[in-house]
Each structure stands twice: as C-alpha cells, then as structure tokens.
Motif scaffolding. Structure first.
Motif: not given
Length: 251
Positions: A11-12, A18-25, A48-55, A62-68
């Motif tokens: 649900s990323l 107020g602008f939703v750039a990424v919704s429930d991914v 989305c890419f910047n979220l996953v890479t923590k920028f 939530q973001i999980l890497f190797n279950g963590r």
C-alpha cells in the motif's frame, strides 16, 4: 525459497501537498530477476522508484527488503544491507583513470576511502578485484583512460563497476539508457544482462525495446496506480496499457 521476493511494497503511497503521486502500490520483485517499472509521463514511476530507494519517505505504506521492514531506514544503511541504487554513491572522478576510480570504490568497502596519503603499494591488494570489475563491465581496454574522456555509455559502465564494488545483492537502475545512442544502448543492455546473472535488478526505463528484451516482469503505472503487471507479451497486449501509452502520446 525459489519463489520468494527480495523487495515488497505494501500500500505504498506518496502525497505532495494534497496531490497523490503514488497510491496504494503493491510491488513484488522476485529474487534473481530483472523487473522493470514503466508508464507514460506523469505515471508516478520515478516517485515510486525514489520511495523504494529511500530518496523519498512514503506518506503511508511499507517497504520490505529480504523480509525486513526498511520503510524508515536511511539509504546508506540499506546499501550496507545489499540494496544499491546505481549512480547514488558511485561517483566518477573525471581526472582519475578507470582503474583508479574502481580502486577508490573498493576502498570505500574496506573503510579506507579517505586514506589518500597512503602509498600506492598499499592499494595493490585491490588491483585484482578492480581488474575483474573493469573486465566484467566491458571496459578493460580503457583501464588507464581518464574517466572524463570516456563516452557517455562507457562512463555509465564505469559507474556500474564502481557500484558493483559494493557487491550488492540488488541493483536499482534509474533510466540506465537515458541520453544514449544506439551502440551505447546495445552495450549497456548486454552489461545489465551480465550483471543480472547473480543479482536482482529493478529499473525504471523509457526505452520499451530494452524493457522487452531484458525484463522478466514489468509493472505498468498510470496516475500513481498499478495498471498492469506481467511479461512483456502480457502487458503489450493489454488494451488498458495500449490506451495509456497512446493517450499520453508516449509510445
């Protein structure tokens, strides 16, 4: 664990005033595959890419890497865990040779990156690994060339070599083909294929022929939502995907 996922998002969501750039991914990247994130302009793939890479920090999810759970973890800490965004820490020094650039990257791994006053003999132990990395990315003949003199595509190859010095388990590539001519695209695509032999790759890429050629799984975003996911054959025949690209004027 042959069917497991190295990265998962739940649900990323990311909002900007107020602008939703990424919704429930909900994204799941299978281990030892090449996974592409695509979409027309404004789809939210870069966010989305910047979220996953923590920028970027998500508004929700939530973001999980190797279950963590790494949702609140800093990018540098995640890199130490084995997930590295290429070009994020792989600075190329134009005045240094290809070999010297890779040795500097290897020094970082050993925690000696600031010991520039030490004699060259102290770095000889790094030479073999540096040579291996330079050969692995196909620029062995340029080992003594200053990085600033390399073509754009070969500079990208050097950046990937310095990233590989960290021995990442997962590599994240942000538009690796951007600005490249045809020959550099071919060379870089082959490099990505070789690098992926024992790693997982997540990439954002506009060049759909490259995506078709390299990707095991493709996630298509539109207006911040997942529109479709599957192999290139599956998504390229999806009427909603065709409409999203044709409607955006971005083929």
């Amino acid at each position: 664990m042959g069917d497991d996922f190295i990265v998962e998002t739940r649900s990323l969501t990311k909002e900007f005033k107020g602008f939703v750039a990424v919704s429930d991914v909900n994204l799941r990247v299978r281990r030892h595959t090449i996974h592409a994130l695509i979409g027309p302009n404004g789809a939210g793939k870069t966010t989305c890419f910047n979220l996953v890479t923590k920028f970027l920090t998500p508004s929700r999810g939530q973001i999980l890497f190797n279950g963590r759970d790494i949702t609140q973890t800093e990018p540098a800490a995640i890199a130490r865990q084995g997930m590295v965004r290429s070009f994020q820490i792989s600075a190329v020094f134009g005045h240094l040779s290809v070999m010297e650039n890779v040795r500097v990257a290897l020094q970082r791994v050993q925690g000696t990156s600031f010991h520039f006053w030490r004699s060259g003999a102290c770095l000889d132990s790094l030479n073999q690994r540096a040579e291996e990395l330079i050969e692995a990315v196909g620029i062995g003949q340029y080992r003594d060339t200053p990085a600033g003199e390399l073509s754009y595509g070969r500079k990208r190859a050097l950046e990937i070599a310095t990233t590989l010095a960290l021995d990442p388990e997962m590599l994240l590539l942000d538009e690796p083909m951007a600005g490249m001519g045809t020959e550099d695209v071919k060379r870089t695509a082959e490099l990505i294929r070789r690098v992926a032999a024992n790693r997982t790759i997540l990439m954002v890429e506009h060049n759909l022929s490259v995506v078709a050629d390299l990707s095991d799984t493709i996630t298509v975003l539109k207006l911040g939502h997942v529109l479709a996911e599957g192999s290139y054959a599956e998504i390229s025949g999806n009427p909603e995907v065709i409409e999203a690209y044709m409607g955006s004027g971005h083929a």
